[in-house]
Each structure stands twice: as C-alpha cells, then as structure tokens.
Design an enzyme around this catalytic site. Structure first.
Site, short mmCIF file in Angstrom:
data_model
loop_
_atom_site.label_atom_id
_atom_site.label_comp_id
_atom_site.label_asym_id
_atom_site.label_seq_id
_atom_site.Cartn_x
_atom_site.Cartn_y
_atom_site.Cartn_z
N LYS A 62 0.81 -1.19 -0.04
CA LYS A 62 -0.01 -0.14 -0.17
C LYS A 62 0.87 1.20 -0.14
CE LYS A 62 -4.08 1.90 2.48
NZ LYS A 62 -5.03 1.66 3.37
N SER B 137 -9.95 1.99 2.39
CA SER B 137 -8.93 2.77 1.50
C SER B 137 -8.26 1.81 0.81
CB SER B 137 -8.40 3.71 2.45
OG SER B 137 -7.66 3.25 3.36
N SER C 30 -10.68 0.05 6.76
CA SER C 30 -9.89 0.29 5.64
C SER C 30 -9.58 -1.11 5.05
CB SER C 30 -8.72 1.36 5.48
OG SER C 30 -9.31 2.44 5.32
#
Lengths: 494, 491
Positions: B78, B156, B180
């Site tokens: 990420k 997210s 998320s």
C-alpha cells in the site's frame, strides 16, 4: 524597597510573571536521537523525525524526563508521576511537524517555590506554577538570500523546559534576581547550561501595571529575552509605556511584544485577535509519561548541594558573611573553586577549614576576582588554580612571606601560571624571621637615625612606625613584621 | 506450471521449499499478471527490477534451507508504507515525487522474511475513503463486476484488494483506520485482517489518525492471512504505541476447533433497512459456527450507534494535525504565488495538493479542536470512545469472539456515493467500533449477493487475541467454502 512607577497623577506598581525556556542538557533531542551540540553547520543535526518526514514517529528520550524531574526537585516543586504530551498546532516554516509537542494539560512538574536574593541581603519567595517539557522549533534565517528565507533545523526537536512563574514579582530587580536564581540552580544541577547568549536559556516576560491595591491590569508578553540585563530593561520600558497609556486615558491591549534593546522600546508583534488558536490535544503518537517513587528518589539522590544550602554552610560552618557567601555561590564554578581552595589550604596549613576560610574567601573575591575581571576571564579560565592559590595562602600562614609580598607573588603567578613557592625561591622573597639578622638591621637603623630616636624617647610614640618602615625598607620588605615589632620596641625604649 | 499467480501463499511456500518452484518463476508470472491487470489501476508504481532481485535473494535463502514463510512470495505494498527510494505518496498529489530515504518497519519485516515487492498499490488519498475513488492516481476497479457494470473495490485499501482479488499479488499490505482493510476485503471476496492496535509498528506508515491507524494484510484466504500477519507483527521501539507482547505462531491457531467457544451476536448491529440477504448471510454464519460446536450468545454493545459520529470527530481531528507537515517547505509539492509570502505558499500548496475528501476532513478536524468547540466535540468524542471500548470489555467477559457483517452492502458502483459523504461514511458502520476500541478484526468472504458480488462476515476478538479471530475466521471460511473467483475481464 518598593519599586514605584510615578505617573502624572498616580503611583503604579508593576506585576511580573516569567516563562523561562531552558534547554535541557542532553546528548539527544527530546523525541529523536539527533545531537544537540551548539554551533554545528546548519541542518547537520537533524533526524528524520526532526524534519517531520512522512511516517516518522517521536519516541521519548528518558534523559530529558530525568532532567526535568531533577529540576523540579531542585526548585522544591511537586513532581507529577503522571504527565502527558500534547500537540500545539500552528504553521511556521521552522516548525516541520506543523505542531509543537508540548505539555499542556498535565505538566511533569507542578507548583514550587524559589527564594531569590535581593540587594542588602534581603530575600523573597517567588512561586513556580509549573515546569513542562516541549520541543524547540528550528531557526528561520531571513538574511541569507534576498528573496528566500532559509531554515536551520538543528534546534528543531531540542528539549526545552518551560518554567512558568506565578505573577509574584513586583520590580525589575526581582525579575532579574529570579532569572539569575533559576539559572544558578539549573547550572548547579546540570540540567541546563544556562548559556543565554547561545539561546540555551531565554525568557518570555509578562508585564502589567496597576495602582496599589487594584486587581491585576492587562498584561503584555515580551518574547524571547536573552539576558538578565535585558529582562530588567524590558520591564522598566514596558511598565513605563503602560503607565503612560493609562495616564493618558487609554487602555492597555493584551498582546505579544518584542523588546528592542538598541532602541530601548517594545514593539507589538501580534495582538490578541491575531493570536493563534493552538488547538491543543493529546499527542496520539506518545503514551503518557509515568514513573514511580524510585525514579524520583534516584533523581533526588543525583542532585548536588544546591546554592541556598551551600550558602548557609559557607556562613555557618566557614564563618563567611552573607555577602561573600552569596557572591561565591552565585556561580557553581566559583563555589567549587572556593571549596577546593579552602580544603587544600586547611590541609597545607594543618588548620581547620573554619580557621582559614575567611582568608581564602578574601583572597578569592578580592585578588583573584579582581585580576580575572581586569583580564576579562572567567573563573574556569583562571591561570591560577585553586591548589596554586592554596599554596600561596599557605606561605602567608606559615610566615614564609608577608601578605604584602604575597600580592607581588600572586601577580607573577597570574601572569605566568607558575607556583608560588617557585617564584618566592626564584626572587628570594622569603620573609626574614631570623631574630639575629633583624636585630642587626634594627641596630643599624637606630644608629643611623639618632634624632628620631631622641624624639621617640622624648614621648613621640608614633615614630615607631617610622622605624618599622626603615627596617622593612632595609630588608626589601622581607622582614617578618611581627618579629620586627617585637624586637624594635625594647631596643628603642633602651 | 500454469496459473502460478493463482496459488495461495501457503501452497507456494510449500512448493518453493520442495524445490518444485522458484521464487523467480513465481515472481516473473506475477510481474506479467501485474502488467495484464493495468486496467484495474491497482498498481500506481511497479517495481519489477526490485521484485526480481528480491526473488533471487529468496531463492538463495530457500536453497540454504532456512527460508522464512514469506520467502519468495510476491506482494503489493500500500502506497502509505515508506519504501526506501520507491514512490511513497499515500496516493496524494501533495507528496508529489516523494521517495523516502527510509523503510517502514512493516515492509522491512517483509523483506527480512524474504518477500518480493511487485510495486506500490493504489489507495484512497491518505487512506480517507471507502471506495478508492479519492486517490490522486484515479479510482481502482474492482475485479468483481455486477454483470458488465464496474464496481468499486472499497477503501481505503482498494489497490491492495484489487491486486489480490485480481491475481496480481499473492498478498498485500493494507492499513485500517476505521475499516480500510475489512470493508474492501468484503467487497472483493478476499480475507482481510487488522490486528490489535499496537501489534504492528506504525513507523514509516504515512499517518492518517495515529490512535486508530493499524497495519494489516489482504490475502486470498485465512491461512495466508495468518502467515503474512505474523511476518509484519512485533514490537518496535521506534513506535511508542507499539506494544511489547510476543507474536504467536498465527498459522498454528488454525485448528478448526471452536467447540465450546462462545460467539457474541450484538443486537445493535441489526440495522434498520439491512438487506435481507445480508441478514440471511449473517444468520448462516451463526449456523455454521453453531454447527462447529460454538455457543451463540446474544450480546449488547449499547454505544454502537455513537461509534460513527465519534470516529468522524476523532479521526479528522488527528488527521488535521498529522497532515499539517505537508506545507511545501521540505518535500513533495510546492506551489508558490508570484510575489507571495509564506502564507501564500501554504495556501497554494495545500489547495493544489489535497483532494476534496482530505480537505473536508482537515476542516472538520480543525473545527472540532478549535477553542470553544473542543469540549463539545473532541473531548466528548474521547469520552464516548471510552464507553464504546467499555462495551466491548464488558461483552468479552462472556464471549470469546463477536460475529457481525463486515459492511452494510456489497460493492457499489463508482460515483454512486462519492457525492454524498454521509452515505459513504455509513460503509464503516460495522467496522468503526472495533477500530475505536483497538480490537483485532477480520473480514471473511462468506457468500455472494444476488448480483454475484462477494459479501463478508466480520470476526472481532479480544485485544491481542488474533489467534481466536483467525481460528473463527478459518471455520467460517471452511463452512462457507467460498470458491468463487471474479470472471477475468481485465486482461
């Protein structure tokens, strides 16, 4: 003596509170491992944390916690076993995180009290509101480029103790004495080097005025004052300014002001309306600071004798007067020098410290301080060490040289750094105590001055001084004055 | 061997150790799969050279016979994890061009374990979003579609789940602030686990809300999650909020035996208007666990309804402060105004650098911390947060784990909620309470909705009891026998 500002109509009193920012003596910053030494190249002592790189996190440097606790104990203050770090949010180019990590709601040290020394041996107790730990910001440099401001982050993240006083001071003198005392204490315990020129200690001064008996007036904060002298001047100037405003029918605005020592005035930095909303909230990157009684006890045990205690001891055990003791303890280095001097002298002379301390203090505060002053040197730069000073004074004690000769010897010592004995030996300055030798000279002096002898015997007793002087002159000042006196009188009396 | 990219981590690990597969082969296959999945927009920076180099290192480790579990396993990272010398921008324009000189602890642990970095994956800007539509690098497409209609992957960690669900990574790092990890896992039929707050170091993780942010993993099944989570867990002195507790062998917790275990069903999670298929799935989950020998206990978490408003005060408050460092002074984007000063630079830089959602949250956060509002908002939210935490503490006195749905719906269409922040925030309604309490939680793929999109069930555990979360997740996975794959349309 009360400090009064005379207005056209009324007399005013000044009310002063101080926030002293003292840089914690530690090898590393409050929340990063970067070095803290003064004078490094710009941005040479900046860690990723200090530069607030993305994802970097603060971790508490335990040494800074310890030093704050030691400082709190030394100021007789409440130590809080639970404290917290908060974020104080504002934007500035030299504040990389966009917030300063400080302690707002739960400081590490609570209320305490400091006894300050005023003129004429008077003292006053000034309350300490709190001490909290916080990070310093970096430094903006506006003079490096015509268009740009440069930023040096070496100071960014350095640990500061903010020592907040109560509004207990009523004169510039008291404020100056308070700063001096805090500085002395911190230097004694080694939690701050107290170097105001290098910025390791600076003060924000809150000043307001009021007519006697009235409630506190509106205060102005004078920012970042970096010498005791300027603290005094800034208060004088600001108090006068406020009185003038009030007397001319105006109102003092609460604001932050800057003291300009060159112009001798204070100028507005920002008004209350422009004041930041700092949006304090607990720093979520850090856990609360918690420690136990053992931690506090260990900090207490690590403290040296504090200046007030030392002064009392100098007075009670060594017989110094209040003034001299005060002068000696004001700087830790002077006090240390004095203690080594007295110990060495007592040992050499084979006497109790109490018997030689006053002589040692007189020589130190008179001869040595005088010479250092003239040469613009500090006690740590003294060319004559405490041990050398003790040697010199021991020579007076055992009668090897007279006090007067000692002054000459000291001058040479100060200039060359040589030992007293070597100088005395080299220059043949040893005091003559040999009665036979002195007797011979006395006889010669008497023989050479029949007229004066006549007058003396005729009742002019005071002439004995003349004869002593003649004998001393004939021996180049080396004759032991005690022995001369003892031998001279019977001979003159016939 | 075909379809190497469809292997699970555990399977690949075993083949690698047996010498039937090399990390290089596995990595090359994945590099190709990453390229073929470009249309998903899961990767915003590919690092094939680094991947091959790491693969060769892993092969050497494996040959030497002391390879850790993640050796040779290609993963996506990420974009908010700092990777030395590699794009790290939390998918924000404001970090334009930023390449850190340091490595996050989580990724360092992966590399120490021999893992292989395929690249940096997309995410909502600064992890603020539930659909991966706020990224500066554009939205991510969910490999799962409703017929021929695109859906969002959730957020997210949208890039993480799209890469894993789209077979363009065997696993991915992710982060969870209010859901998320779990919500996007539910949207993509992947397994997501967020450990206890403090289990993984936040060092080198671009901060959103420090008291909530926690790293975790996205994998294709529970076992892989256990393996990868173990690799990134552990105390780190560089993060004051990481906690020094031993990291157990998570994979060993997958015994499948939950007999006698007590599973709590919180009544407050039955929402008005909850879809019948979601409720039915939840009921199925309850039946599965019961059938496996667990005891189902009705519990109450009375402050649940305050969780979302509390979260949307606490998280923006911290974010408003955490994001103050993006000022154009030291790194990333700098916008200057002709003849302007410092303030102008701040305004221009932040106006150009932050997207709408980030600006919205900075403004909310600034507001709730302001003088005069602090007590009414931030302070009160902190108190409610404590009450929510207490709810869980009380519940965990009588149960070992809690079962709920992960998200109120399956994946929705792009643009469907992006103009309505409140509708978007409701996505986190089931995940936020555990985030506020710092508890470990997972999302297990448990079924498909009538449109053929995955739905997830959430398992919550006691602090530091990821083992129970994993164990229960494993039982659900087994019972659900979720073997669905998205139809490959993106190649």
């Amino acid at each position: 003596m009360t400090y009064i500002i005379q207005g056209a109509h009324d007399d005013f009193e000044v009310v002063i509170g101080l926030e002293i920012h003292a840089q914690v003596t530690s090898n590393a910053k409050l929340f990063s491992g970067a070095a803290t030494e003064f004078g490094a190249e710009p941005n040479a002592q900046v860690s990723l944390v200090d530069a607030a790189m993305p994802g970097m996190l603060p971790t508490i440097n335990e040494e800074c916690i310890r030093q704050a606790v030691r400082s709190g104990i030394a100021l007789g203050a409440q130590i809080n076993k639970f404290s917290k770090f908060d974020r104080k949010n504002y934007f500035y180019a030299d504040l990389p995180q966009g917030y300063q990590i400080s302690q707002f709601s739960h400081p590490i040290v609570g209320e305490g009290v400091v006894t300050v020394d005023l003129e004429g041996g008077k003292t006053k107790e000034i309350g300490v509101e709190r001490i909290h730990l916080e990070q310093d910001a970096g430094k903006s440099m506006h003079d490096q480029h015509p268009q740009f401001t440069y930023v040096d982050l070496n100071r960014s993240g350095v640990a500061l103790m903010e020592i907040v006083s109560k509004p207990d001071m009523r004169s510039p003198e008291e404020a100056a004495a308070y700063v001096t005392k805090i500085r002395t204490i911190l230097r004694y315990i080694g939690s701050c080097d107290g170097n105001m020129e290098q910025g390791s200690m600076r003060a924000d001064v809150n000043v307001s005025v009021r007519k006697h008996g009235e409630p506190f007036g509106t205060r102005c904060e004078l920012k970042n004052i970096n010498s005791v002298r300027f603290v005094r001047q800034a208060i004088e100037v600001e108090a006068r300014r406020q009185v003038d405003i009030i007397e001319s029918g105006g109102v003092v605005d609460q604001e932050t002001r800057l003291f300009d020592p060159n112009k001798g005035e204070t100028r507005s930095m920002r008004s209350k309306e422009e004041a930041h909303d700092y949006r304090y909230f607990p720093c979520p990157d850090l856990l609360p600071v918690e420690f136990d009684d053992d931690f506090i006890e260990a900090a207490r045990e690590s403290l040296p004798e504090l200046p007030d205690a030392k002064k009392n001891r100098f007075m009670e055990e060594l017989g110094l007067n209040d003034y001299t003791a005060g002068v000696l303890v004001a700087e830790k280095e002077s006090a240390d020098f004095f203690e080594v001097l007295v110990d060495a002298l007592a040992k050499k002379a084979g006497k109790d410290a109490g018997k030689v301390a006053v002589k040692a203090s007189n020589w130190l505060t008179g001869d040595l301080f005088g010479a250092l002053n003239k040469a613009s040197k500090t006690i740590t730069e003294s060319p004559v060490s405490a041990a050398q000073g003790a040697d010199l004074l021991a020579l007076i004690e055992d009668g090897t040289i007279s006090g007067r000769i000692a002054k000459d010897v000291f001058e040479v010592m100060f200039e060359t750094g040589k030992d007293a004995e070597a100088i005395v030996e080299e220059k043949g300055l040893k005091q003559v105590s040999d009665t036979g030798e002195i007797e011979k000279i006395i006889d010669e002096v008497i023989a050479a001055n029949p007229g004066q002898v006549e007058q003396y015997r005729g009742g002019k007793d005071k002439l004995i001084g003349f004869f002593v002087g003649q004998v001393m002159k004939a021996t180049g000042g080396k004759a032991n004055p005690g022995v001369v006196n003892k031998l001279l009188k019977p001979k003159l009396d016939g | 061997m075909t379809d190497l990219n469809k292997l699970k981590i555990a399977e690949a690990r075993d083949l690698l150790r047996k010498g039937e597969l090399t990390a290089r082969e596995l990595t090359e296959t994945h590099i190709k799969a990453v390229d073929e999945a470009d249309v998903l927009n899961a990767y915003i920076e590919k690092t094939p050279e680094i991947a091959l180099e790491q693969a060769d290192k892993a092969d050497a480790m494996i040959k030497a016979g002391d390879a850790p579990a993640m050796a040779g396993i290609p993963v996506g990272i990420k974009d908010l994890f700092a990777t030395k010398g590699v794009h790290t921008q939390a998918c924000s324009k404001i970090l334009d061009g930023f390449k850190p000189e340091y490595e996050s602890t989580v990724t360092q642990k992966l590399w120490d374990n021999g893992a292989v970095m395929l690249g940096k994956v997309n995410m909502d800007e600064f992890a603020m979003g539930s659909s991966n539509e706020t990224s500066y690098y554009g939205p991510v497409k969910n490999p799962w579609r409703r017929g021929d209609t695109d859906t969002v992957p959730g957020g997210s960690s949208g890039g993480s789940v799209a890469a894993v669900a789209g077979f363009a990574a065997m696993g991915a790092t992710a982060s969870d602030t209010g859901g998320s990890i779990r919500q996007p896992a539910a949207f993509t039929g992947t397994f997501g686990i967020k450990p206890t707050y403090g289990r993984c170091s936040r060092y080198g993780m671009v901060a959103f809300a420090s008291s909530l942010d926690q790293a975790g993993t996205i994998t294709r099944d529970v076992r892989d999650g256990a393996i990868m989570l173990e690799a990134i867990s552990g105390f780190d002195s560089k993060d004051s909020t990481s906690v020094d507790v031993a990291v157990p062998n998570f994979e060993a917790a997958l015994t499948g035996d939950i007999r006698g275990m007590k599973i709590g069903i919180p009544k407050e999670y039955y929402l008005d208007g909850m879809s019948s298929e979601l409720e039915a799935l939840w009921q199925k989950g309850i039946e599965w666990l019961k059938a496996a020998g667990a005891e189902i206990v009705d519990i109450s978490l009375p402050h649940t309804k305050y969780a979302l408003p509390t979260y949307y005060i606490v998280a923006p408050a911290e974010a408003s402060s955490n994001l103050a460092r993006y000022d154009g002074v030291r790194y990333g984007l700098r916008e200057t105004v002709e003849g302007g000063g410092l303030e102008d630079m701040y305004e221009a830089t932040r106006a150009a650098g932050f997207g709408d959602e980030v600006k919205r949250r900075i403004m909310i956060g600034t507001y709730v911390l302001s003088a005069g509002y602090y007590d009414a908002y931030y302070l009160k939210a902190q108190k409610v947060r404590q009450l929510i935490s207490n709810d869980f503490k009380e519940a965990f006195k009588s149960v070992d784990a809690i079962l709920t749905p992960t998200a109120p719906s399956a994946a929705f269409a792009p643009g469907e909620k992006s103009d309505d922040p409140l509708a978007m925030y409701l996505n986190d309604v089931f995940t936020v309470p555990a985030s506020l309490a710092g508890l470990p939680g997972s999302s297990v793929p448990a079924g498909l909705d009538e449109g053929g999109l995955p739905l997830g069930l959430q398992v919550l555990g006691k602090p530091w009891d990821e083992e129970t979360v994993l164990k229960v997740s494993g039982v659900l996975e087994e019972a659900a026998s979720f073997n669905h794959e998205p139809k490959v349309w993106w190649r």
